[in-house]
Motif scaffolding. Structure first.
Motif, PDB file in Angstrom:
ATOM      1  N   TYR A  65      -7.249 -10.453   0.670  1.00  0.00           N
ATOM      2  CA  TYR A  65      -7.614 -11.211   1.872  1.00  0.00           C
ATOM      3  C   TYR A  65      -8.158 -10.308   2.965  1.00  0.00           C
ATOM      4  CZ  TYR A  65      -5.873 -15.596   0.008  1.00  0.00           C
ATOM      5  OH  TYR A  65      -5.710 -16.721  -0.741  1.00  0.00           O
ATOM      6  N   LEU A  66      -7.609  -9.112   3.114  1.00  0.00           N
ATOM      7  CA  LEU A  66      -8.146  -8.187   4.117  1.00  0.00           C
ATOM      8  C   LEU A  66      -9.588  -7.815   3.782  1.00  0.00           C
ATOM      9  CD1 LEU A  66      -5.002  -5.960   4.654  1.00  0.00           C
ATOM     10  CD2 LEU A  66      -6.098  -7.410   6.389  1.00  0.00           C
ATOM     11  N   ASN A  67      -9.871  -7.575   2.515  1.00  0.00           N
ATOM     12  CA  ASN A  67     -11.244  -7.271   2.115  1.00  0.00           C
ATOM     13  C   ASN A  67     -12.183  -8.446   2.365  1.00  0.00           C
ATOM     14  OD1 ASN A  67     -11.262  -4.521   1.276  1.00  0.00           O
ATOM     15  ND2 ASN A  67     -10.112  -5.100  -0.540  1.00  0.00           N
ATOM     16  N   ALA A 102       2.357  -9.467  -3.180  1.00  0.00           N
ATOM     17  CA  ALA A 102       1.918  -9.534  -1.785  1.00  0.00           C
ATOM     18  C   ALA A 102       0.937  -8.419  -1.430  1.00  0.00           C
ATOM     19  CB  ALA A 102       3.122  -9.497  -0.843  1.00  0.00           C
ATOM     20  N   ARG A 103       1.177  -7.209  -1.926  1.00  0.00           N
ATOM     21  CA  ARG A 103       0.291  -6.088  -1.593  1.00  0.00           C
ATOM     22  C   ARG A 103      -1.128  -6.350  -2.102  1.00  0.00           C
ATOM     23  NH1 ARG A 103       2.281  -1.151  -0.412  1.00  0.00           N
ATOM     24  NH2 ARG A 103       4.179  -1.854  -1.424  1.00  0.00           N
ATOM     25  N   ARG A 104      -1.223  -6.803  -3.349  1.00  0.00           N
ATOM     26  CA  ARG A 104      -2.543  -7.072  -3.934  1.00  0.00           C
ATOM     27  C   ARG A 104      -3.230  -8.226  -3.197  1.00  0.00           C
ATOM     28  NH1 ARG A 104      -3.411 -10.124  -9.278  1.00  0.00           N
ATOM     29  NH2 ARG A 104      -1.291 -10.580  -8.690  1.00  0.00           N
ATOM     30  N   LYS A 105      -2.465  -9.284  -2.892  1.00  0.00           N
ATOM     31  CA  LYS A 105      -3.049 -10.427  -2.196  1.00  0.00           C
ATOM     32  C   LYS A 105      -3.448 -10.056  -0.774  1.00  0.00           C
ATOM     33  CE  LYS A 105      -0.900 -14.023  -4.960  1.00  0.00           C
ATOM     34  NZ  LYS A 105      -0.071 -15.234  -4.949  1.00  0.00           N
ATOM     35  N   ILE A 108      -0.119 -12.844   6.653  1.00  0.00           N
ATOM     36  CA  ILE A 108       1.109 -13.293   5.983  1.00  0.00           C
ATOM     37  C   ILE A 108       1.440 -12.353   4.831  1.00  0.00           C
ATOM     38  CG2 ILE A 108       2.047 -15.113   4.482  1.00  0.00           C
ATOM     39  CD1 ILE A 108       0.451 -17.110   6.368  1.00  0.00           C
ATOM     40  N   TYR A 109       0.460 -12.092   3.978  1.00  0.00           N
ATOM     41  CA  TYR A 109       0.714 -11.226   2.822  1.00  0.00           C
ATOM     42  C   TYR A 109       0.930  -9.772   3.244  1.00  0.00           C
ATOM     43  CZ  TYR A 109      -0.070 -14.928  -0.545  1.00  0.00           C
ATOM     44  OH  TYR A 109       0.048 -16.069  -1.291  1.00  0.00           O
ATOM     45  N   PHE A 110       0.252  -9.326   4.303  1.00  0.00           N
ATOM     46  CA  PHE A 110       0.476  -7.966   4.806  1.00  0.00           C
ATOM     47  C   PHE A 110       1.920  -7.813   5.269  1.00  0.00           C
ATOM     48  CE2 PHE A 110       0.729  -4.947   8.311  1.00  0.00           C
ATOM     49  CZ  PHE A 110       0.270  -3.797   7.686  1.00  0.00           C
TER      50      PHE A 110
END
Length: 162
Positions: free
Chosen positions: A93-95, A86-89, A56-58
């Protein structure tokens, strides 16, 4: 028992709400269930929700998520509150997805997709060396999965990095 099924259903309903344009309500529902799942130790479902939040954030961070005029008006508060971060979130989440996947020994599509998206975020931010490292990691995973489509996407992304 039933509380586990209810948590699954509510979390999935949050994703459905977002997909149907009820962004604030859907995200609030997902985050509430994420907290509940963390407390109860339901790690698999938590992992799936973190994958959903990463995506979602990506999508928000890369402008892949298009808002129609009516959806933008209805969700103006959400857009103003979430999109700037969004980029930071997405990166966070990806990490998390990558870390949990490493701990579990995951080497499948979800893990490769997380590496790919993290690489694309780094590329978009001008962090070319980090982007290349993430894309190489994704390529190794997708080679094992025989995913030609993802491999082509990685090759295009690598070619675009100076």
């Amino acid at each position: 028992g039933m509380d586990y099924i209810l948590s699954h259903a509510q979390a999935l309903y949050g994703v459905v709400l977002i997909a149907t344009g009820q962004f604030s309500r859907g995200l609030a529902m997902i985050k509430a269930e994420l907290g509940e799942l963390t407390e109860s130790g339901r790690l698999f479902t938590r992992y799936l929700l973190e994958v959903s939040l990463a995506e979602i954030y990506f999508q928000m961070a890369t402008s892949s998520w298009r808002f129609g005029v009516w959806a933008a008006v209805r969700n103006l508060g959400f857009i103003l509150k979430e999109v700037p971060f969004a980029r930071r979130k997405a990166r966070t989440y990806l990490n998390k997805v990558i870390q949990v996947g490493k701990e579990a020994g995951a080497r499948g599509y979800v893990q490769g997709h997380a590496w790919l998206n993290l690489g694309l975020l780094h590329q978009q931010s001008g962090r070319n060396e980090e982007a290349k490292a993430c894309l190489r990691e994704a390529q190794q995973i997708f080679d094992q999965c025989n995913s030609e489509t993802c491999s082509q996407q990685i090759q295009r992304a690598m070619a675009a990095i100076p």
